[in-house]
Design an enzyme around this catalytic site. Structure first.
Site, short mmCIF file in Angstrom:
data_model
loop_
_atom_site.label_atom_id
_atom_site.label_comp_id
_atom_site.label_asym_id
_atom_site.label_seq_id
_atom_site.Cartn_x
_atom_site.Cartn_y
_atom_site.Cartn_z
N PRO A 25 8.29 -21.07 -27.52
CA PRO A 25 7.48 -21.67 -28.70
C PRO A 25 7.66 -20.87 -29.99
O PRO A 25 7.88 -19.68 -30.14
CB PRO A 25 5.98 -21.19 -27.98
CG PRO A 25 6.40 -20.10 -27.26
CD PRO A 25 7.77 -20.32 -26.71
N CYS A 110 5.81 -11.70 -30.31
CA CYS A 110 5.74 -11.86 -31.57
C CYS A 110 5.78 -10.71 -32.44
O CYS A 110 5.05 -9.47 -32.48
CB CYS A 110 4.59 -12.63 -32.01
SG CYS A 110 4.46 -13.20 -33.74
N LYS A 150 6.09 -13.56 -21.85
CA LYS A 150 7.39 -13.43 -22.66
C LYS A 150 6.93 -11.86 -23.61
O LYS A 150 6.17 -11.94 -24.15
CB LYS A 150 7.43 -14.43 -23.44
CG LYS A 150 8.74 -14.50 -24.45
CD LYS A 150 9.06 -15.86 -24.88
CE LYS A 150 10.56 -16.03 -25.93
NZ LYS A 150 10.22 -15.26 -27.02
N ASN A 213 16.37 -14.37 -23.47
CA ASN A 213 15.99 -14.87 -24.58
C ASN A 213 17.11 -13.85 -25.68
O ASN A 213 16.83 -12.60 -25.68
CB ASN A 213 14.60 -14.89 -25.17
CG ASN A 213 14.16 -15.49 -26.28
OD1 ASN A 213 13.49 -15.11 -26.92
ND2 ASN A 213 15.15 -16.45 -26.55
N ASP A 215 19.97 -14.78 -29.19
CA ASP A 215 21.28 -15.22 -29.34
C ASP A 215 22.03 -16.32 -28.48
O ASP A 215 22.98 -16.22 -28.15
CB ASP A 215 22.43 -13.80 -29.33
CG ASP A 215 21.72 -12.82 -30.34
OD1 ASP A 215 20.98 -13.29 -31.39
OD2 ASP A 215 22.26 -11.79 -30.62
#
Length: 378
Positions: A25, A110, A150, A213, A215
């Site tokens: 997202p 985030c 996440k 997650n 690169d």
């Protein structure tokens, strides 16, 4: 461990994708138009922009406008943000009762200051008891809807939280754990530490999917991450900006098929046109074409396009004007090698902005004052 020729399917609760790939997202990016464009390229799980638990509980009109999925979008994956266990539980219950989503992905990754200064996102797993209560509130109210989390490695190099947080999430009953292999202090700079993904995979129960997650800019990057870490799939964010066909590459790579030829400029401009159409369909003529502007530089990265034409494309105001400008490009120009690699925001590392006294007691379960974000979308 050598790179797989055929990947195992990725299972999230009752949902299975033969291609073990998740679209991360991204605020202002993963709206229904962009998700549809990516789904047209290849299989996987496609997650919407961030939705706040407060926005759902308070029935915020903007929030509910953002909870939009295509009729054929399945599963409907929603990313949910919150820092209050009570609000999180109420929000998840509303999602289930109103049938708003099929899969809930919780945001604990985030790194942006407006989120971490409230104790949310990548800051929250440091408060391990509060984190556990939030995750349990979601899982306990989700019924048959799978909940995933996440997260990042931690706040900074001195405060790694991912292993403890993942164990707590697993004990709470989540369906998968994804790790962006950077700290919050790194933001999007430097290099992702894939070894953290390997350590997480080793620490988790074998039956719990672990996703890596960071690169993933090409199909070869995805295969390399799976080979080096043993993770069960990858989460792709910035790598697909201006390159939605990456999902077709990933589908082929994980199936052991040869990769499609990179698109020439003609195919790129056709994809840009399709993207604009979908944004206009979702947002309306004015907002849709304005939203398209930010994607244009990503699509044309590395291509020999004159500065004046680039500038005009960056100010495009209608679909007809976009057609006129794209017609000036040579469709036969091959995809440039310099278009590969990192794209999107990178920035630089920096101190993580946290609530006052946030680091004093990691076992403090209290919700920080004013922590809940009012608006969805990041």
């Amino acid at each position: 461990m050598s790179a797989p020729t055929v990947a195992h399917p990725l299972r999230i609760g009752p949902f299975v994708s033969d291609t073990p790939v998740v679209l991360a997202p991204m605020a202002g990016i993963t709206n229904p138009g962009f998700r549809r464009l990516c789904r047209e390229q290849g299989a996987g799980f496609y997650v919407c922009e961030m939705i706040t638990s407060r926005g759902i509980v308070e029935k915020n009109p903007l929030t509910f406008r953002m909870i939009e999925f295509d009729a054929d979008e399945h599963p409907r994956s929603m990313q949910l943000y919150g820092v209050d266990p009570t609000a999180m539980g109420l929000a998840v219950r509303m999602i289930v009762e109103r049938d708003l989503a099929d899969h809930i992905d919780m945001n604990f990754g985030c790194p942006v200051p407006k989120v971490t200064r409230r104790g949310g996102g990548a800051a929250l797993p440091y408060k391990r008891k509060l984190f556990e209560r939030i995750v349990r509130a979601a899982v306990d109210n989700a019924g048959s809807v799978p909940v995933t989390v996440k997260m990042r490695i931690g706040i900074d190099d001195e405060r790694h939280t991912y292993l403890d947080a993942a164990r707590r999430a697993a004990d709470a009953g989540v369906a998968a754990v994804a790790l962006h292999a950077r700290t919050a202090a790194q933001r999007y700079s430097g290099t992702a530490d894939w070894s953290a993904v390997a350590r997480l995979r080793d620490a988790m129960p074998a039956e719990l999917p672990v996703l890596g997650n960071g690169d993933i800019f090409s199909a070869s990057d995805a295969l390399a991450m799976v080979a080096q870490t043993g993770c069960d799939g990858v989460v792709v964010g910035r790598g697909c900006l201006g390159r939605p066909w990456l999902f077709g590459d990933l589908e082929a790579a994980f199936a052991g098929r040869p990769l499609p030829e990179p698109p020439d400029l003609g195919r790129v401009t056709a994809t840009m046109r399709r993207h604009a159409e979908l944004l206009i369909e979702h947002m309306g003529d004015h907002k849709g074409i304005r939203d398209m502007r930010k994607h244009i530089a990503w699509y044309l990265k590395g291509f020999p396009v004159g500065s004046e034409l680039r500038r005009s494309l960056g100010l495009v105001s209608s679909l007809d004007e976009l057609d006129e400008l794209l017609a000036q490009l040579d469709p036969a120009i091959p995809f440039p090698a310099e278009a590969d690699g990192p794209r999107g925001r990178q920035g630089s590392a920096g101190r993580v902005v946290l609530p006052e006294h946030w680091l004093d007691d990691p076992d403090d379960p209290s919700v920080p004052l004013g922590a809940e974000l009012e608006h969805s979308g990041g």
